[in-house]
Design a protein around this motif. Structure first.
Motif, PDB file in Angstrom:
ATOM      1  N   UNK A  92      82.625  -9.983  28.089  1.00  0.00           N
ATOM      2  CA  UNK A  92      82.521 -10.153  26.632  1.00  0.00           C
ATOM      3  C   UNK A  92      81.949 -11.528  26.291  1.00  0.00           C
ATOM      4  N   UNK A  93      82.399 -12.560  27.006  1.00  0.00           N
ATOM      5  CA  UNK A  93      81.886 -13.907  26.754  1.00  0.00           C
ATOM      6  C   UNK A  93      80.386 -13.982  27.028  1.00  0.00           C
ATOM      7  N   UNK A  94      79.930 -13.217  28.018  1.00  0.00           N
ATOM      8  CA  UNK A  94      78.505 -13.193  28.349  1.00  0.00           C
ATOM      9  C   UNK A  94      77.705 -12.313  27.386  1.00  0.00           C
ATOM     10  N   UNK A  95      78.421 -11.528  26.562  1.00  0.00           N
ATOM     11  CA  UNK A  95      77.792 -10.653  25.569  1.00  0.00           C
ATOM     12  C   UNK A  95      76.831  -9.666  26.215  1.00  0.00           C
ATOM     13  N   UNK A  96      77.320  -9.028  27.268  1.00  0.00           N
ATOM     14  CA  UNK A  96      76.508  -8.020  27.967  1.00  0.00           C
ATOM     15  C   UNK A  96      77.233  -6.677  27.916  1.00  0.00           C
ATOM     16  N   UNK A  97      76.496  -5.574  27.933  1.00  0.00           N
ATOM     17  CA  UNK A  97      77.138  -4.254  27.979  1.00  0.00           C
ATOM     18  C   UNK A  97      77.730  -4.006  29.366  1.00  0.00           C
ATOM     19  N   UNK A  98      78.935  -3.448  29.397  1.00  0.00           N
ATOM     20  CA  UNK A  98      79.576  -3.185  30.689  1.00  0.00           C
ATOM     21  C   UNK A  98      80.371  -1.889  30.627  1.00  0.00           C
ATOM     22  N   UNK A  99      80.517  -1.276  31.775  1.00  0.00           N
ATOM     23  CA  UNK A  99      81.245  -0.022  31.868  1.00  0.00           C
ATOM     24  C   UNK A  99      82.746  -0.279  31.914  1.00  0.00           C
ATOM     25  N   UNK A 100      83.504   0.745  31.565  1.00  0.00           N
ATOM     26  CA  UNK A 100      84.955   0.650  31.615  1.00  0.00           C
ATOM     27  C   UNK A 100      85.545   0.109  30.327  1.00  0.00           C
ATOM     28  N   UNK A 101      86.864   0.027  30.305  1.00  0.00           N
ATOM     29  CA  UNK A 101      87.592  -0.367  29.103  1.00  0.00           C
ATOM     30  C   UNK A 101      87.393  -1.842  28.781  1.00  0.00           C
ATOM     31  N   UNK A 102      87.458  -2.159  27.486  1.00  0.00           N
ATOM     32  CA  UNK A 102      87.305  -3.554  27.091  1.00  0.00           C
ATOM     33  C   UNK A 102      88.647  -4.274  27.140  1.00  0.00           C
ATOM     34  N   UNK A 103      88.727  -5.451  26.540  1.00  0.00           N
ATOM     35  CA  UNK A 103      89.826  -6.373  26.831  1.00  0.00           C
ATOM     36  C   UNK A 103      91.197  -5.839  26.431  1.00  0.00           C
ATOM     37  N   UNK A 104      91.399  -5.523  25.151  1.00  0.00           N
ATOM     38  CA  UNK A 104      92.756  -5.178  24.709  1.00  0.00           C
ATOM     39  C   UNK A 104      93.290  -3.911  25.384  1.00  0.00           C
ATOM     40  N   UNK A 105      92.521  -2.822  25.460  1.00  0.00           N
ATOM     41  CA  UNK A 105      93.019  -1.660  26.200  1.00  0.00           C
ATOM     42  C   UNK A 105      93.354  -1.980  27.655  1.00  0.00           C
ATOM     43  N   UNK A 110      97.323  -2.480  31.837  1.00  0.00           N
ATOM     44  CA  UNK A 110      97.742  -3.274  32.979  1.00  0.00           C
ATOM     45  C   UNK A 110      99.254  -3.539  32.966  1.00  0.00           C
ATOM     46  N   UNK A 111      99.887  -3.374  31.800  1.00  0.00           N
ATOM     47  CA  UNK A 111     101.322  -3.617  31.662  1.00  0.00           C
ATOM     48  C   UNK A 111     102.030  -2.268  31.531  1.00  0.00           C
ATOM     49  N   UNK A 112     102.664  -1.827  32.599  1.00  0.00           N
ATOM     50  CA  UNK A 112     103.257  -0.498  32.633  1.00  0.00           C
ATOM     51  C   UNK A 112     104.290  -0.296  31.524  1.00  0.00           C
ATOM     52  N   UNK A 113     105.136  -1.296  31.309  1.00  0.00           N
ATOM     53  CA  UNK A 113     106.218  -1.141  30.340  1.00  0.00           C
ATOM     54  C   UNK A 113     105.686  -1.014  28.913  1.00  0.00           C
ATOM     55  N   UNK A 114     104.846  -1.944  28.482  1.00  0.00           N
ATOM     56  CA  UNK A 114     104.372  -1.904  27.109  1.00  0.00           C
ATOM     57  C   UNK A 114     103.422  -0.740  26.868  1.00  0.00           C
ATOM     58  N   UNK A 115     102.736  -0.307  27.918  1.00  0.00           N
ATOM     59  CA  UNK A 115     101.921   0.901  27.814  1.00  0.00           C
ATOM     60  C   UNK A 115     102.806   2.104  27.513  1.00  0.00           C
ATOM     61  N   UNK A 116     103.945   2.193  28.208  1.00  0.00           N
ATOM     62  CA  UNK A 116     104.892   3.279  27.954  1.00  0.00           C
ATOM     63  C   UNK A 116     105.404   3.237  26.518  1.00  0.00           C
ATOM     64  N   UNK A 117     105.719   2.039  26.029  1.00  0.00           N
ATOM     65  CA  UNK A 117     106.238   1.924  24.669  1.00  0.00           C
ATOM     66  C   UNK A 117     105.207   2.381  23.647  1.00  0.00           C
ATOM     67  N   UNK A 118     103.952   2.038  23.865  1.00  0.00           N
ATOM     68  CA  UNK A 118     102.892   2.470  22.957  1.00  0.00           C
ATOM     69  C   UNK A 118     102.779   3.991  22.935  1.00  0.00           C
ATOM     70  N   UNK A 119     102.918   4.613  24.095  1.00  0.00           N
ATOM     71  CA  UNK A 119     102.778   6.063  24.172  1.00  0.00           C
ATOM     72  C   UNK A 119     104.018   6.789  23.662  1.00  0.00           C
ATOM     73  N   UNK A 120     105.206   6.203  23.884  1.00  0.00           N
ATOM     74  CA  UNK A 120     106.426   6.802  23.339  1.00  0.00           C
ATOM     75  C   UNK A 120     106.343   6.931  21.831  1.00  0.00           C
TER      76      UNK A 120
END
Length: 333
Positions: A92-105, A110-120
């Motif tokens: 993102x800092x380089x402002x280039x297109x890239x594959x895969x998910x961006x920063x916030x997702x 990457x955080x199993x617990x908070x990911x679960x809370x979001x999905x619950x």
């Protein structure tokens, strides 16, 4: 248009194997990335290896600009916490297109617990859980009403790192010991009620409206005792038998899993590719979300290769789906 591959090789990072003769960690092997580059070139695209996180940091520090190119992100980052977020931040800092998910997702996944809370909060079934770290100490009195056994593992690691037979805790004393051991090594742990069943994973390639791959893999462990879990040694030695889609799962259950995986990917904002893990009770056909990987392994010997084999297509076809998913999304921006 040129594609640059971003990856940090397994060979250059910490070895978690108990044997000096074997190398194991949560990163792709060099041969896997070379396989990807050769495959993309054989499809008629120009593709080469750019480097990993150190090379991206160097490019940011030097205010490097890029034209007529896109980046394919296959890295898990380095060995720090939230390593999968490193490449999206730098790209993102380089402002280039890239594959895969961006920063916030990527942070959430990457955080199993908070990911679960979001999905619950969105009605997704998952095991009861809590976390423990240096800022959130665990009050073991809170666990007294939980249903044992409990399952303890690192909160922000992948590839079964930190998971062993000791992760299944049948008493409070075992739970305390395992939490302490893993906190000392990994910093933050997640404690869950143990879910009986088999491991299944839903591999997605695509984006909303067009998923090229939406396949479910069931893993049957060689040791089928009820408390056996897929630890890092089993993963390294591939001590399991894999089945694709309806080979092991009834069609109705399969469709429900596939639909829920699309919902999860869209709730969390996953892009282009992801892998969603569940535990499935074969008797009741009930399934519970375990975790999601924003940068699943992609090689002819990983789930992607297994799907290609079962579909009777070449591994390069899987690469083409990945490139198409990326290109389709970029063309809409």
């Amino acid at each position: 248009m040129k594609y640059w591959v971003i990856c940090d090789y397994r060979e250059n990072l910490k070895n978690y194997s108990e044997s000096d003769e074997k190398l194991y960690n949560d990163h792709p092997a060099r041969k896997n990335i070379l396989e990807i580059i050769r495959g993309i070139n054989s499809l008629g695209y120009e593709c080469d290896y750019f480097g990993g996180i150190p090379e991206l940091v160097h490019a940011v520090d030097n205010h490097t600009t890029f034209e007529n190119c896109m980046f394919l992100n296959f890295t898990d980052g380095m060995d720090q916490s939230y390593s999968r977020v490193q490449a999206p931040v730098l790209l993102d800092l380089l402002k280039v297109p890239y594959s895969g998910s961006d920063v916030f997702p990527s942070v959430i996944m990457n955080n199993k617990y908070f990911c679960k809370q979001a999905l619950l909060n969105n009605g997704i079934v998952t095991a009861k859980s809590c976390i423990a770290n240096s800022y959130i100490p665990l009050d073991f009195k809170d666990l007294s009403s939980w249903k044992f056994p409990l399952f303890v593992k690192p909160n922000c690691e992948g590839s079964s790192l930190g998971i062993s037979s000791k992760s299944v805790c049948h008493t409070m004393a075992e739970t305390k010991n395992r939490v302490e051991e893993l906190q000392n090594e990994f910093g933050e742990v997640i404690i869950e009620e143990f879910i009986y069943g088999v491991d299944i994973t839903n591999y997605l390639i695509g984006n909303p409206g067009n998923y090229y791959i939406n396949d479910v893999i069931t893993a049957e462990l060689f040791d089928q005792s009820p408390y056996t879990i897929y630890d890092s040694k089993m993963k390294h030695d591939k001590l399991r038998t894999l089945y694709l889609n309806e080979e092991k799962i009834p069609i109705k259950t399969l469709k429900n899993i596939q639909q829920q995986s699309i919902e999860i990917a869209q709730i969390l904002g996953a892009r282009d590719i992801c892998r969603i893990d569940y535990r499935l009770n074969l008797d009741t056909q009930e399934f519970s979300f375990i975790e999601i990987n924003s940068a699943p392994r992609f090689s002819s010997t990983s789930e992607a290769g297994f799907i290609a084999y079962k579909r009777n297509i070449k591994f390069n076809d899987m690469l083409l789906y990945y490139i198409k998913a990326f290109n389709d999304r970029i063309s809409l921006i």
